[in-house]
Design a protein around this motif. Structure first.
Motif, PDB file in Angstrom:
ATOM      1  N   ASP A 151       0.771  -1.288  -0.221  1.00  0.00           N
ATOM      2  CA  ASP A 151      -0.071  -0.023   0.150  1.00  0.00           C
ATOM      3  C   ASP A 151       0.603   1.399   0.259  1.00  0.00           C
ATOM      4  O   ASP A 151       0.341   2.347   0.573  1.00  0.00           O
ATOM      5  CB  ASP A 151      -0.850  -0.097   1.125  1.00  0.00           C
ATOM      6  CG  ASP A 151      -0.484  -0.135   2.755  1.00  0.00           C
ATOM      7  OD1 ASP A 151       0.658  -0.272   2.482  1.00  0.00           O
ATOM      8  OD2 ASP A 151      -1.074   0.300   3.534  1.00  0.00           O
ATOM      9  N   VAL A 152       1.738   1.461  -0.245  1.00  0.00           N
ATOM     10  CA  VAL A 152       2.875   2.060  -0.624  1.00  0.00           C
ATOM     11  C   VAL A 152       2.387   3.268  -1.826  1.00  0.00           C
ATOM     12  O   VAL A 152       2.044   3.005  -2.459  1.00  0.00           O
ATOM     13  CB  VAL A 152       4.345   1.405  -0.434  1.00  0.00           C
ATOM     14  CG1 VAL A 152       4.681   1.912  -1.598  1.00  0.00           C
ATOM     15  CG2 VAL A 152       5.294   2.923  -0.308  1.00  0.00           C
ATOM     16  N   GLN A 153       2.773   4.188  -1.148  1.00  0.00           N
ATOM     17  CA  GLN A 153       1.951   5.641  -2.107  1.00  0.00           C
ATOM     18  C   GLN A 153       3.430   5.600  -2.939  1.00  0.00           C
ATOM     19  O   GLN A 153       4.328   5.959  -2.871  1.00  0.00           O
ATOM     20  CB  GLN A 153       1.695   6.684  -1.245  1.00  0.00           C
ATOM     21  CG  GLN A 153       0.143   6.743  -0.510  1.00  0.00           C
ATOM     22  CD  GLN A 153      -1.101   5.892  -1.127  1.00  0.00           C
ATOM     23  OE1 GLN A 153      -0.964   6.792  -1.805  1.00  0.00           O
ATOM     24  NE2 GLN A 153      -1.319   4.929  -0.465  1.00  0.00           N
ATOM     25  N   LYS A 154       2.948   6.523  -4.065  1.00  0.00           N
ATOM     26  CA  LYS A 154       3.715   6.408  -5.056  1.00  0.00           C
ATOM     27  C   LYS A 154       3.771   7.588  -6.252  1.00  0.00           C
ATOM     28  O   LYS A 154       2.551   8.452  -6.636  1.00  0.00           O
ATOM     29  CB  LYS A 154       3.529   5.367  -6.394  1.00  0.00           C
ATOM     30  CG  LYS A 154       3.942   3.988  -5.626  1.00  0.00           C
ATOM     31  CD  LYS A 154       4.698   2.779  -6.417  1.00  0.00           C
ATOM     32  CE  LYS A 154       3.013   2.076  -6.861  1.00  0.00           C
ATOM     33  NZ  LYS A 154       2.395   1.406  -5.866  1.00  0.00           N
ATOM     34  N   MET A 155       4.758   8.000  -7.094  1.00  0.00           N
ATOM     35  CA  MET A 155       4.744   9.334  -7.440  1.00  0.00           C
ATOM     36  C   MET A 155       5.853   9.655  -8.741  1.00  0.00           C
ATOM     37  O   MET A 155       7.225   8.998  -8.418  1.00  0.00           O
ATOM     38  CB  MET A 155       4.360  10.274  -6.821  1.00  0.00           C
ATOM     39  CG  MET A 155       4.648  11.696  -8.237  1.00  0.00           C
ATOM     40  SD  MET A 155       4.188  13.333  -6.661  1.00  0.00           S
ATOM     41  CE  MET A 155       2.916  13.108  -6.612  1.00  0.00           C
ATOM     42  N   ILE A 156       5.614   9.274  -9.583  1.00  0.00           N
ATOM     43  CA  ILE A 156       6.526   9.284 -11.082  1.00  0.00           C
ATOM     44  C   ILE A 156       6.914  10.996 -11.425  1.00  0.00           C
ATOM     45  O   ILE A 156       5.798  11.612 -10.755  1.00  0.00           O
ATOM     46  CB  ILE A 156       5.879   8.866 -12.299  1.00  0.00           C
ATOM     47  CG1 ILE A 156       6.294   7.554 -12.341  1.00  0.00           C
ATOM     48  CG2 ILE A 156       7.227   9.592 -13.186  1.00  0.00           C
ATOM     49  CD1 ILE A 156       5.615   6.351 -13.277  1.00  0.00           C
ATOM     50  N   LEU A 157       8.181  12.212 -11.340  1.00  0.00           N
ATOM     51  CA  LEU A 157       8.836  13.248 -11.336  1.00  0.00           C
ATOM     52  C   LEU A 157       9.921  12.170 -12.384  1.00  0.00           C
ATOM     53  O   LEU A 157      10.918  12.062 -12.655  1.00  0.00           O
ATOM     54  CB  LEU A 157       9.492  13.273 -10.281  1.00  0.00           C
ATOM     55  CG  LEU A 157       9.049  13.410  -8.940  1.00  0.00           C
ATOM     56  CD1 LEU A 157       9.812  13.774  -7.665  1.00  0.00           C
ATOM     57  CD2 LEU A 157       7.753  14.012  -9.181  1.00  0.00           C
ATOM     58  N   GLY A 158       9.064  13.379 -13.688  1.00  0.00           N
ATOM     59  CA  GLY A 158       9.574  13.545 -14.858  1.00  0.00           C
ATOM     60  C   GLY A 158      10.991  15.247 -14.286  1.00  0.00           C
ATOM     61  O   GLY A 158      10.372  16.219 -14.410  1.00  0.00           O
ATOM     62  N   ASN A 159      11.916  14.790 -14.451  1.00  0.00           N
ATOM     63  CA  ASN A 159      13.019  15.602 -13.662  1.00  0.00           C
ATOM     64  C   ASN A 159      13.349  16.545 -14.570  1.00  0.00           C
ATOM     65  O   ASN A 159      13.533  15.911 -15.665  1.00  0.00           O
ATOM     66  CB  ASN A 159      13.587  15.447 -12.405  1.00  0.00           C
ATOM     67  CG  ASN A 159      13.946  16.711 -11.483  1.00  0.00           C
ATOM     68  OD1 ASN A 159      13.935  18.022 -11.529  1.00  0.00           O
ATOM     69  ND2 ASN A 159      15.953  16.377 -11.169  1.00  0.00           N
ATOM     70  N   LYS A 160      13.933  17.701 -14.477  1.00  0.00           N
ATOM     71  CA  LYS A 160      14.956  18.246 -15.073  1.00  0.00           C
ATOM     72  C   LYS A 160      13.983  19.336 -16.739  1.00  0.00           C
ATOM     73  O   LYS A 160      14.882  19.275 -17.741  1.00  0.00           O
ATOM     74  CB  LYS A 160      16.273  17.714 -15.917  1.00  0.00           C
ATOM     75  CG  LYS A 160      17.426  17.048 -14.974  1.00  0.00           C
ATOM     76  CD  LYS A 160      18.222  16.661 -15.606  1.00  0.00           C
ATOM     77  CE  LYS A 160      18.700  16.087 -14.054  1.00  0.00           C
ATOM     78  NZ  LYS A 160      20.371  15.226 -15.219  1.00  0.00           N
TER      79      LYS A 160
END
Length: 232
Positions: free
Chosen positions: A113-122
């Motif tokens: 149940d860990v919460q996740k997020m994808i970051l497109g950096n730069k």
């Protein structure tokens, strides 16, 4: 004495080496940016306390090394994570493709149940972009994960991303607590109903001793204790 914080959240930054995980962390924790690239060795962390819905939330944010030789060390930190940010570099196609590998690592080592997020950096380096925003959004949609493009250098969406992930974690914890409290109330109500039923039967003139013994055995087998939840 006032509490220093109401919640403690452990967050993890993962992704390939050089995608800017450390820069994202420093921008959020210290509002600073260093253009000199220094590869993280093993693992490091920063702490920052924020406020959400009138509650103080202490964020313990772990910055992991992206190199393969540190993978055994970093995966050990997945287990206690409540939120994980998967970071790729929009100018680096390979770092984007490897997000699927990082997600597999999460599925193997982190809580379900860990919460996740994808970051497109730069995203400030748009002229060198190799991965479109639409592809990032599609990948996130495929896995049911939140997505944002960020720039640690330009201080774009970094603050917002940590607040959104923290809010998701808090909402998830509050929902679990509410469910446990409702379950506890249901158990207490059932116990009261059982007691009332027993009193009615006893009042009808039945054999008191015989009923007491059988009811006591039945009652001990069917009732359960209340649940406890440790937030931290």
């Amino acid at each position: 004495m006032a509490k220093a914080y109401d919640y403690l959240f452990k967050l993890l930054l993962i992704g390939d080496s050089g995608v800017g995980k450390t820069c994202v962390l420093f921008r959020f924790s210290e509002d600073a940016f260093n253009s000199t690239f220094i590869s993280t060795i093993g693992i490091d962390f920063k702490i920052r306390t924020i406020e959400l819905d009138g509650k103080k939330i202490k964020l313990q944010i772990w910055d992991t090394a992206g190199q393969e030789r540190f993978r055994t060390i970093t995966t050990a930190y997945y287990r206690g994570a409540m939120g994980i940010m998967l970071v790729y570099d929009i100018t680096n196609e390979k770092s984007f493709e490897n997000i699927k590998n990082w997600i597999r690592n999460i599925e193997e080592h982190a809580a379900p149940d860990v919460q996740k997020m994808i970051l497109g950096n730069k995203c400030d380096m748009n002229e060198k972009r190799a991965v479109s925003k639409e592809r990032g959004e599609q990948l996130a949609l495929e896995y049911g994960i939140r997505f944002m493009e960020t720039s640690a250098k330009a201080s774009y969406n970094v603050e917002e991303s940590f607040y959104i992930l923290s809010r998701d974690i808090k909402a998830h914890i509050d929902k679990k607590l509410e469910a446990q409290n409702n379950s506890g109330s249901g158990n207490r109500l059932q116990q009261q109903q059982n007691n009332n039923a027993g009193n009615l039967v006893l009042g009808s003139g039945g054999n008191k001793n015989s009923f007491s013994n059988s009811f006591r055995g039945w009652f001990s087998n069917t009732t359960s204790g209340s649940s406890k939840c440790n937030l931290l």
